[in-house]
Enzyme design. Structure first.
Site, PDB file in Angstrom:
ATOM      1  CB  SER A 159      25.785   3.749 -30.619  1.00  0.00           C
ATOM      2  OG  SER A 159      25.553   3.687 -32.065  1.00  0.00           O
ATOM      3  CE1 TYR A 185      29.581  -0.502 -31.365  1.00  0.00           C
ATOM      4  CE2 TYR A 185      27.728   0.385 -32.645  1.00  0.00           C
ATOM      5  CZ  TYR A 185      28.599   0.477 -31.886  1.00  0.00           C
ATOM      6  OH  TYR A 185      29.109   2.064 -31.636  1.00  0.00           O
TER       7      TYR A 185
END
Length: 312
Positions: A159, A185
């Site tokens: 990501s 994350y």
């Protein structure tokens, strides 16, 4: 620097468009998290091209429903379902032990995003444990199956959130620093890229290539922990120019391209976005790859740390 790989596809391309004309008959594929979000569309495209596709999922019931839907939509009788909980190393080991024969494509697609602080029984931070350590153990466990396939590919779904954090080796599991869901994350997504860098280096002689990618911004169950107002802020982030969400079909396109495009034969250790290789160090809200995510020294260190962590 090697030449950046570009294609005729873009952010608006769909998985079906990317895979058009590619025949995967006889190929065997595993898609983690194949029962939701872009995992479903990744599996749909690969099955539609003739591959045997195993949906590796936590919720087998949901997996069975998706498999039935995909069978009806594609006509494929080769869509299988197997249990896999990436946060549970016993579950990963059971999946590996249950796999028989070669594996052509492994799509490490499942993930958890910006969740509240949680730990596995081992004490590992949940996002790192799921997004990196689970997939690392799975890929390493399936190495021989990948090697036996010849010209196998591993797809590591990362990501642009990796921009938020390198792997903080001094405190990966937030034992001493304050926990931040997005930093955790981001760290796990950087780990997904570093895995691709080191695995490609280690496994090149086995004919296995590994690449990472950013699928784009897609509204799926992945964001279940992220408030709507935060998602809207992300969409309109500075420099984002009023970013639009991708459809799941568009979100799966880069995964499918990395998994199947002939242009990527023998190519590994790279990071793609919007169906093209990303520019290094040219970072916007959703584009570009941070140099620290491609750092070969960090990649080698992460591999050793991962092996040691899993060994207990």
């Amino acid at each position: 620097m090697t030449d950046r790989i570009t294609t005729s596809f873009s952010a608006g391309s769909t998985a079906a468009e990317v895979i058009e004309g590619i025949d995967l008959t006889g190929r065997r594929v595993v898609v983690t998290g194949g029962a939701s979000g872009i995992g479903v569309e990744t599996a749909r495209a690969l099955a539609g091209a003739g591959a045997e596709v195993t949906l590796a999922v936590r919720d087998v019931g949901a997996g069975d429903r998706v498999a039935a839907d995909l069978t009806a939509a594609t006509g494929s009788k080769q869509i299988l379902v197997a249990p896999l909980d990436l946060a549970d190393q016993a579950s990963v080991a059971a999946f590996v032990a249950g796999w028989d024969g070669p594996l052509d494509i492994l799509v490490n697609n499942a993930g958890v995003m910006a969740s509240p602080l949680a730990r596995t029984p081992e004490g590992w931070e949940m996002q790192f444990a799921t997004n990196h350590l689970g997939h690392f153990a799975l890929a390493v466990g399936l190495h021989d199956a990948l090697a036996s396939a010849g010209r196998a590919r591993v797809v590591s779904v990362s990501s642009s959130a990796h921009h938020r954090s390198p792997v903080v080796f001094d405190d990966i599991h937030f034992e001493r620093r304050p926990y931040d869901p997005f930093s955790a994350y981001g760290q796990s997504k950087t780990a997904n890229v570093l895995f691709a860098v080191e695995a490609s280096k280690r496994w090149a002689t086995d004919g296995i290539t590994v690449n990472a990618l950013m699928p784009g911004g897609i509204r799926t169950n992945l964001q279940r922990y992220v408030p709507d107002e935060v998602l809207e802020q992300m969409r309109t982030a500075a420099g984002g120019g009023g970013l639009k969400w991708k459809t799941p079909e568009q979100g799966a396109a880069t995964s499918v391209l990395v998994a199947t495009a002939p242009l990527l034969d023998g190519v590994g250790g790279r990071y793609f976005e919007d169906c093209n290789e990303a520019e290094v160090g040219v970072l916007t809200a959703r584009n570009g790859v941070a140099p620290f995510a491609l750092d070969p020294e960090a990649a080698a260190r992460l591999w050793e740390v991962s092996v040691q962590t899993l060994a207990g």
